[in-house]
Design a protein around this motif. Structure first.
Motif, PDB file in Angstrom:
ATOM      1  N   ALA A 124       0.838  -1.189   0.000  1.00 20.44           N
ATOM      2  CA  ALA A 124       0.000   0.000   0.000  1.00 20.44           C
ATOM      3  C   ALA A 124       0.873   1.239   0.000  1.00 20.44           C
ATOM      4  O   ALA A 124       0.463   2.303  -0.455  1.00 20.44           O
ATOM      5  CB  ALA A 124      -0.912  -0.003   1.217  1.00 20.44           C
ATOM      6  N   GLY A 125       2.087   1.113   0.508  1.00 20.90           N
ATOM      7  CA  GLY A 125       3.009   2.233   0.566  1.00 20.90           C
ATOM      8  C   GLY A 125       4.173   1.921   1.476  1.00 20.90           C
ATOM      9  O   GLY A 125       4.282   0.821   2.024  1.00 20.90           O
ATOM     10  N   ILE A 126       5.038   2.919   1.609  1.00 24.00           N
ATOM     11  CA  ILE A 126       6.215   2.761   2.466  1.00 24.00           C
ATOM     12  C   ILE A 126       6.198   3.890   3.489  1.00 24.00           C
ATOM     13  O   ILE A 126       6.238   5.076   3.133  1.00 24.00           O
ATOM     14  CB  ILE A 126       7.513   2.784   1.627  1.00 24.00           C
ATOM     15  CG1 ILE A 126       7.475   1.618   0.633  1.00 24.00           C
ATOM     16  CG2 ILE A 126       8.736   2.711   2.538  1.00 24.00           C
ATOM     17  CD1 ILE A 126       8.630   1.584  -0.339  1.00 24.00           C
ATOM     18  N   GLY A 127       6.091   3.506   4.763  1.00 20.81           N
ATOM     19  CA  GLY A 127       6.078   4.465   5.845  1.00 20.81           C
ATOM     20  C   GLY A 127       7.443   4.555   6.494  1.00 20.81           C
ATOM     21  O   GLY A 127       8.379   3.846   6.120  1.00 20.81           O
ATOM     22  N   ARG A 128       7.547   5.450   7.457  1.00 20.77           N
ATOM     23  CA  ARG A 128       8.807   5.619   8.178  1.00 20.77           C
ATOM     24  C   ARG A 128       8.545   5.556   9.675  1.00 20.77           C
ATOM     25  O   ARG A 128       7.557   6.079  10.172  1.00 20.77           O
ATOM     26  CB  ARG A 128       9.436   6.957   7.856  1.00 20.77           C
ATOM     27  CG  ARG A 128       9.923   7.059   6.427  1.00 20.77           C
ATOM     28  CD  ARG A 128      10.480   8.450   6.169  1.00 20.77           C
ATOM     29  NE  ARG A 128      10.854   8.598   4.786  1.00 20.77           N
ATOM     30  CZ  ARG A 128      12.115   8.492   4.351  1.00 20.77           C
ATOM     31  NH1 ARG A 128      13.080   8.289   5.204  1.00 20.77           N
ATOM     32  NH2 ARG A 128      12.384   8.624   3.085  1.00 20.77           N
ATOM     33  N   LYS A 129       9.475   4.904  10.339  1.00 19.31           N
ATOM     34  CA  LYS A 129       9.475   4.889  11.805  1.00 19.31           C
ATOM     35  C   LYS A 129      10.905   5.223  12.202  1.00 19.31           C
ATOM     36  O   LYS A 129      11.804   4.393  12.064  1.00 19.31           O
ATOM     37  CB  LYS A 129       9.051   3.508  12.326  1.00 19.31           C
ATOM     38  CG  LYS A 129       8.950   3.434  13.820  1.00 19.31           C
ATOM     39  CD  LYS A 129       7.839   4.318  14.328  1.00 19.31           C
ATOM     40  CE  LYS A 129       7.741   4.231  15.831  1.00 19.31           C
ATOM     41  NZ  LYS A 129       6.817   5.219  16.365  1.00 19.31           N
ATOM     42  N   GLY A 130      11.101   6.464  12.636  1.00 17.07           N
ATOM     43  CA  GLY A 130      12.462   6.921  12.890  1.00 17.07           C
ATOM     44  C   GLY A 130      13.220   6.954  11.572  1.00 17.07           C
ATOM     45  O   GLY A 130      12.726   7.485  10.576  1.00 17.07           O
ATOM     46  N   ASP A 131      14.373   6.329  11.539  1.00 15.40           N
ATOM     47  CA  ASP A 131      15.159   6.299  10.301  1.00 15.40           C
ATOM     48  C   ASP A 131      14.963   4.999   9.524  1.00 15.40           C
ATOM     49  O   ASP A 131      15.694   4.723   8.579  1.00 15.40           O
ATOM     50  CB  ASP A 131      16.633   6.539  10.599  1.00 15.40           C
ATOM     51  CG  ASP A 131      17.211   5.483  11.520  1.00 15.40           C
ATOM     52  OD1 ASP A 131      16.431   4.698  12.097  1.00 15.40           O
ATOM     53  OD2 ASP A 131      18.447   5.437  11.672  1.00 15.40           O
ATOM     54  N   LYS A 132      13.983   4.187   9.911  1.00 16.56           N
ATOM     55  CA  LYS A 132      13.724   2.912   9.226  1.00 16.56           C
ATOM     56  C   LYS A 132      12.483   3.009   8.345  1.00 16.56           C
ATOM     57  O   LYS A 132      11.563   3.762   8.640  1.00 16.56           O
ATOM     58  CB  LYS A 132      13.519   1.794  10.245  1.00 16.56           C
ATOM     59  CG  LYS A 132      14.753   1.434  11.013  1.00 16.56           C
ATOM     60  CD  LYS A 132      14.463   0.231  11.875  1.00 16.56           C
ATOM     61  CE  LYS A 132      15.768  -0.504  12.114  1.00 16.56           C
ATOM     62  NZ  LYS A 132      15.584  -1.829  12.608  1.00 16.56           N
ATOM     63  N   PHE A 133      12.480   2.205   7.288  1.00 14.22           N
ATOM     64  CA  PHE A 133      11.320   2.106   6.422  1.00 14.22           C
ATOM     65  C   PHE A 133      10.436   0.962   6.896  1.00 14.22           C
ATOM     66  O   PHE A 133      10.919  -0.069   7.352  1.00 14.22           O
ATOM     67  CB  PHE A 133      11.744   1.840   4.975  1.00 14.22           C
ATOM     68  CG  PHE A 133      12.459   3.000   4.349  1.00 14.22           C
ATOM     69  CD1 PHE A 133      11.765   4.149   4.015  1.00 14.22           C
ATOM     70  CD2 PHE A 133      13.824   2.948   4.091  1.00 14.22           C
ATOM     71  CE1 PHE A 133      12.417   5.238   3.431  1.00 14.22           C
ATOM     72  CE2 PHE A 133      14.482   4.021   3.517  1.00 14.22           C
ATOM     73  CZ  PHE A 133      13.776   5.164   3.188  1.00 14.22           C
ATOM     74  N   VAL A 134       9.138   1.153   6.775  1.00 19.50           N
ATOM     75  CA  VAL A 134       8.152   0.110   7.069  1.00 19.50           C
ATOM     76  C   VAL A 134       7.305  -0.078   5.807  1.00 19.50           C
ATOM     77  O   VAL A 134       6.605   0.848   5.392  1.00 19.50           O
ATOM     78  CB  VAL A 134       7.248   0.488   8.263  1.00 19.50           C
ATOM     79  CG1 VAL A 134       6.210  -0.602   8.499  1.00 19.50           C
ATOM     80  CG2 VAL A 134       8.069   0.739   9.512  1.00 19.50           C
ATOM     81  N   MET A 135       7.427  -1.255   5.205  1.00 21.60           N
ATOM     82  CA  MET A 135       6.649  -1.550   3.996  1.00 21.60           C
ATOM     83  C   MET A 135       5.265  -2.018   4.427  1.00 21.60           C
ATOM     84  O   MET A 135       5.143  -3.021   5.136  1.00 21.60           O
ATOM     85  CB  MET A 135       7.374  -2.601   3.157  1.00 21.60           C
ATOM     86  CG  MET A 135       8.643  -2.013   2.529  1.00 21.60           C
ATOM     87  SD  MET A 135       9.761  -3.238   1.902  1.00 21.60           S
ATOM     88  CE  MET A 135      10.679  -3.618   3.394  1.00 21.60           C
ATOM     89  N   ILE A 136       4.272  -1.271   4.027  1.00 19.22           N
ATOM     90  CA  ILE A 136       2.908  -1.516   4.494  1.00 19.22           C
ATOM     91  C   ILE A 136       2.150  -2.366   3.475  1.00 19.22           C
ATOM     92  O   ILE A 136       2.030  -1.991   2.313  1.00 19.22           O
ATOM     93  CB  ILE A 136       2.184  -0.185   4.748  1.00 19.22           C
ATOM     94  CG1 ILE A 136       2.965   0.566   5.851  1.00 19.22           C
ATOM     95  CG2 ILE A 136       0.736  -0.410   5.141  1.00 19.22           C
ATOM     96  CD1 ILE A 136       2.535   1.975   6.056  1.00 19.22           C
ATOM     97  N   PHE A 137       1.676  -3.516   3.958  1.00 16.88           N
ATOM     98  CA  PHE A 137       0.944  -4.434   3.096  1.00 16.88           C
ATOM     99  C   PHE A 137      -0.419  -3.871   2.710  1.00 16.88           C
ATOM    100  O   PHE A 137      -1.118  -3.279   3.532  1.00 16.88           O
ATOM    101  CB  PHE A 137       0.693  -5.772   3.808  1.00 16.88           C
ATOM    102  CG  PHE A 137       1.889  -6.669   3.885  1.00 16.88           C
ATOM    103  CD1 PHE A 137       2.545  -7.095   2.749  1.00 16.88           C
ATOM    104  CD2 PHE A 137       2.343  -7.126   5.116  1.00 16.88           C
ATOM    105  CE1 PHE A 137       3.641  -7.939   2.819  1.00 16.88           C
ATOM    106  CE2 PHE A 137       3.434  -7.978   5.205  1.00 16.88           C
ATOM    107  CZ  PHE A 137       4.087  -8.381   4.054  1.00 16.88           C
ATOM    108  N   ASP A 138      -0.802  -4.104   1.464  1.00 20.32           N
ATOM    109  CA  ASP A 138      -2.187  -3.949   1.027  1.00 20.32           C
ATOM    110  C   ASP A 138      -2.754  -5.364   1.058  1.00 20.32           C
ATOM    111  O   ASP A 138      -2.507  -6.156   0.142  1.00 20.32           O
ATOM    112  CB  ASP A 138      -2.244  -3.358  -0.382  1.00 20.32           C
ATOM    113  CG  ASP A 138      -3.674  -3.158  -0.859  1.00 20.32           C
ATOM    114  OD1 ASP A 138      -4.533  -4.021  -0.573  1.00 20.32           O
ATOM    115  OD2 ASP A 138      -3.924  -2.150  -1.529  1.00 20.32           O
TER     116      ASP A 138
END
Length: 162
Positions: A124-138
């Motif tokens: 669904a998109g790529i979020g950020r948590k601090g300096d890390k990426f979080v790949m968000i599932f659709d």
């Protein structure tokens, strides 16, 4: 003002993925899975959770990642996945579960376009948590066009158990 949403973060092949917490029913330790004859490779089988059967999907196989044996950190995440006009209970096997975290939705970016074909339709998109990426599932696209066995339809639940 930033709008945040809560996501369950999980690990797969050293990367961090996120699932909207509203879709998470519960988190289970790894357990024996009953095989289904002629099931697609990503479908490990079924488990029983308090009298209901749930199909179990190996996320590594689904995402074309190399297989690894289960460890003490391996978890099964029971989710309510939107399929067509209903919610279906499905379990995902993840390498580990990290936490429930807030992600600023205004900073979620679309998957990068690199000019070639790559399998990003499950994001669904790529979020950020601090300096890390979080790949968000659709979740709908992740499970689309795949035959899944019948499983309990459900009402959304906010229950999470470790």
């Amino acid at each position: 003002m930033a709008e945040t949403a809560q996501y369950l973060t999980l690990g797969l092949a050293g990367e961090t993925f996120g699932i909207p917490i509203r879709n998470v029913r519960e988190i289970l330790d790894m357990r024996p899975i009953s095989k289904l004859p002629h099931a697609p490779e990503f479908l490990l089988g079924m488990i029983d959770v308090r009298g209901s059967g749930y199909p179990i999907v190996d996320l590594r196989t689904k995402l074309d990642l190399p297989a690894v044996p289960a460890t003490e950190a391996t978890r099964i995440i029971i989710l309510d996945v939107p399929l067509e006009d209903r919610l279906v209970g499905v379990g995902f096997v993840a390498d580990c579960v990290f936490e429930v975290t807030d992600i600023d939705e205004s900073r979620i970016e679309p998957p990068p376009s690199v000019g070639g074909r790559w399998k990003s339709d499950y994001l669904a998109g790529i979020g950020r948590k601090g300096d890390k990426f979080v790949m968000i599932f659709d979740l709908a696209r992740l499970m689309a066009a795949q035959d899944m066995p019948a499983s309990p339809e459900s009402e959304p639940s906010e229950t999470i158990a470790a």
